[in-house]
Motif scaffolding. Sequence first.
Motif, PDB file in Angstrom:
ATOM      1  N   SER A 189       1.052  -1.047   0.060  1.00 41.00           N
ATOM      2  CA  SER A 189      -0.003   0.050  -0.163  1.00 41.00           C
ATOM      3  C   SER A 189       0.923   1.188  -0.028  1.00 41.00           C
ATOM      4  O   SER A 189       0.562   2.223  -0.588  1.00 41.00           O
ATOM      5  N   ALA A 194       0.390   4.731  -2.038  1.00 38.54           N
ATOM      6  CA  ALA A 194       0.105   6.200  -1.435  1.00 38.54           C
ATOM      7  C   ALA A 194       1.298   6.957  -1.989  1.00 38.54           C
ATOM      8  O   ALA A 194       1.151   8.109  -2.400  1.00 38.54           O
ATOM      9  N   GLU A 195       2.344   6.389  -2.376  1.00 42.83           N
ATOM     10  CA  GLU A 195       3.777   7.225  -2.910  1.00 42.83           C
ATOM     11  C   GLU A 195       3.405   7.682  -4.283  1.00 42.83           C
ATOM     12  O   GLU A 195       3.614   9.008  -4.658  1.00 42.83           O
ATOM     13  N   ARG A 222       0.617  10.392  -4.425  1.00 41.08           N
ATOM     14  CA  ARG A 222       1.266  11.862  -4.250  1.00 41.08           C
ATOM     15  C   ARG A 222       1.945  12.230  -5.082  1.00 41.08           C
ATOM     16  O   ARG A 222       2.001  13.541  -5.293  1.00 41.08           O
ATOM     17  N   PHE A 266      -4.942  -2.054   2.427  1.00 43.55           N
ATOM     18  CA  PHE A 266      -4.709  -0.513   3.132  1.00 43.55           C
ATOM     19  C   PHE A 266      -5.008  -0.612   4.757  1.00 43.55           C
ATOM     20  O   PHE A 266      -4.160   0.223   5.463  1.00 43.55           O
ATOM     21  N   LEU A 320      -1.506   0.091   6.294  1.00 42.38           N
ATOM     22  CA  LEU A 320      -1.428   1.544   6.588  1.00 42.38           C
ATOM     23  C   LEU A 320      -2.539   2.010   7.595  1.00 42.38           C
ATOM     24  O   LEU A 320      -2.643   3.348   7.854  1.00 42.38           O
ATOM     25  N   LEU A 323      -5.423   9.704   1.540  1.00 41.80           N
ATOM     26  CA  LEU A 323      -3.993   9.520   1.274  1.00 41.80           C
ATOM     27  C   LEU A 323      -3.320  10.794   0.994  1.00 41.80           C
ATOM     28  O   LEU A 323      -2.105  11.030   1.459  1.00 41.80           O
TER      29      LEU A 323
END
Length: 199
Positions: A17, A21-22, A25, A48, A52, A64
């Motif tokens: 996950s 997320a990365e 972003r 997730f 996370l 996120l």
Amino acid sequence: MSAPANITLAVTGASGSIYAAEILRTLAADTRVTKINFVASDSALRVFAEELELSGRNDLAEKLLGAPCPKLQHHAETDIGANIASGSYPTDAMIVLPCSMGTLAAIANGLASNLIQRAADVCLKENHPLILCIRETPFNRIHLRNMQLASDAGATIFPAIPTLYNHPQSTQEMARQFVHRVLAHIGLPQPDAYQWQPD
Ligand SMILES: Cc1cc2nc3c(=O)[nH]c(=O)nc-3n(C[C@H](O)[C@H](O)[C@H](O)COP(=O)(O)O)c2cc1C
């Protein structure tokens, strides 16, 4: 050639996950990207929550990112009538990160039975880049055969395997370097990406 602006990001139920997320972003912050079509499978939501401690369905991406993202469109995995389900829609590239063995199998065999699988099928038939960041260990022969099938059909098998030669100091840094490699591969090199400098 201009940088890809319209990106489909699919997240499935494999471990990783933090990669999703990365990349979300990074795509949100990249001004060359004007549209992100985002789909998460039900299993991705489960992972997730495990990895996370983050829950959400329609608002997962916003959670996120920590704020609404005007260029992001959220799609349900079941919405087979979404824009990205059609070959007439101008997707520039699709990334599945992480990509489970189940979704790999479905894509490799043309099942197209949910929006992620259908959007991937469309990318293959329209010759749009399709990056499958598969994650499993070890691989069985079915996994290996499905990778070969997907690759033969035009997908890029881009395993979610981080690098260590850049001496990452955190899992986030590891994930970021991997994401930078994926984005460079589709023509979105990131200015702060690590580059190997031989002595
Ligand atoms: C915490 C957790 C981790 C998982 N990790 C993986 C994995 O790394 N690779 C994989 O192929 N499946 C993994 N799975 C199993 C998939 O989520 C499962 O096969 C699911 O049906 C995949 O569905 P999807 O492809 O629609 O997302 C994991 C499941 C859980 C709950």
